[in-house]
Design a protein around this motif. Structure first.
Motif: not given
Length: 381
Positions: A37, A42-47, A50, A91, A337
């Motif tokens: 990652w 973006g998808p890395c951070v969003d995940g 989870h 974060k 941000d």
């Protein structure tokens, strides 16, 4: 040798462990999730939330998650590591799984390249016996992980079929990327020397081999119109680019075409004004039809649309579009941000240039700067 299901897991060779205890080897009886990652992904951070939930949920089942940051962007490894450490503190101060840092490329060579993995986030699930059980996107973990834990996944037809498809797709992408790199290396070497005919030959070869690559098509237009200033050859290429962008109904293609027509740092004195505005009108109307900026569904408001309206004489509409984009970002007092603050700064610069006066949004302000802009695409809230 390809890295796939049933392959022994490669070793972990990283420079630093920024979170959690160092992992020197995979312990028998445990299941490891190794995710590649980056903070800019973006998808890395969003995940990440989870993954934290999965770590908590399956910790007692012997699951260990390892995030490998092998693609951080900074001038030096020390700067990249320091920025990553500070980012994690800001974060994800409560992160509950390991984070490793590597800038040497060693982890990519051991894991990503032999598995034909070309994008992040990519995860590798290492089974209890130290063999690869799954390679794919972290969003697939919810389905795959329980089956790995109960021992039913690796031998299943679903697993074997998914891995075969993944390898076939990865090989195709890898071949394309190698070809793109070859063309791009030749193109940029020629551009650096301002050898425009050589650059044109390289990019036209790339288009013949990979006609659907937006980057090649855009470079072709840019080279003919703005570097070589060859309108006889460039205008037909530009017209075809616009037609293809509209026929594809692709916002990315239409934005790219509009940008080549109205980016204010380019000199358009040699371009027929009426035709340029007609192309701009077509593209802008299609873009706004895909993403009406006044609606709650706005996903992307590209600045070239506002630039078109400003140059066509509809200054009020250009200002309205920028103000709508600012509004979509939310109350200025609540925005902390850094990326959003940069978005606001760029939008304010457009607005100041359009209005010809200093403008502010909360504490951020901009003054007119003679129409000079950076390329910037604004993501709506």
């Amino acid at each position: 040798m390809a890295l796939q299901i049933e392959s022994p897991a490669p070793s972990i060779k990283v420079e630093n462990w920024l979170r959690g205890e160092p992992l020197t080897s995979f312990q028998p009886g445990k299941v490891y999730i190794v995710e590649f990652w980056a903070t800019w992904c973006g998808p890395c951070v969003d995940g990440m939330p989870h993954l934290m939930q999965l770590q908590e949920k399956y910790r007692e089942s012997g699951v260990e998650i390892v995030g490998v940051a092998a693609s951080e962007d900074a001038p030096t490894a020390d700067e990249a590591r320091s920025k990553l450490d500070a980012w994690l503190t800001e974060k994800f101060s409560n992160l509950n799984y390991r984070i490793a840092f590597d800038s040497t490329g060693e982890m990519d060579k051991l894991w990503m390249e032999p598995s034909f993995s070309v994008a992040i986030p990519t995860m590798f699930v290492v089974d209890r016996d130290g063999h690869i059980a799954f390679i794919g996107h972290p969003m697939e973990l919810d389905e795959v992980l329980p089956k790995v834990l109960n021992g039913s996944w690796r031998a299943s037809d679903q697993a074997k079929s998914a891995d075969t498809d993944r390898i076939a797709e990865g090989e195709t992408i890898a071949r394309e990327q190698a070809l793109k790199k070859l063309i791009n290396d030749r193109y940029w070497a020629a551009v650096e020397k301002q050898e425009w005919k050589t650059a044109l030959s390289a990019i036209e070869e790339g288009i013949a081999l990979l006609p659907d690559k937006l980057g090649f098509r855009r470079s072709h237009v840019n080279l003919l119109l703005h570097k070589m200033r060859d309108m006889q050859a460039g205008l037909p290429v530009m017209r075809q680019f616009v037609r293809d962008a509209i026929n594809r109904n692709s916002e990315n293609w239409m934005i790219a075409a509009l940008d080549e027509l109205f980016f204010p740092n380019f000199d358009y004195s040699h371009f027929p004004s009426a035709e340029r505005l007609a192309m701009g009108k077509q593209l802008s109307e299609h873009i706004l039809a895909l993403n009406p900026p006044e609606s709650d569904q706005c996903k992307l408001l590209p600045y070239p649309v506002a630039l078109y309206y400003h140059e066509s004489g509809n200054k009020d509409r250009a200002i309205e579009l920028i103000e709508l984009a600012l509004k979509s970002l939310g109350s200025p007092e609540l925005i902390r941000d850094g990326d959003k603050q940069r978005e606001i700064s760029h939008l304010l610069q457009f607005l100041a240039n359009f209005k010809g006066e200093k403008v502010c949004y909360g504490a951020l302000c901009a003054a007119p700067n003679n129409g000079r802009f950076d390329r910037w695409y604004t993501v709506c809230g």
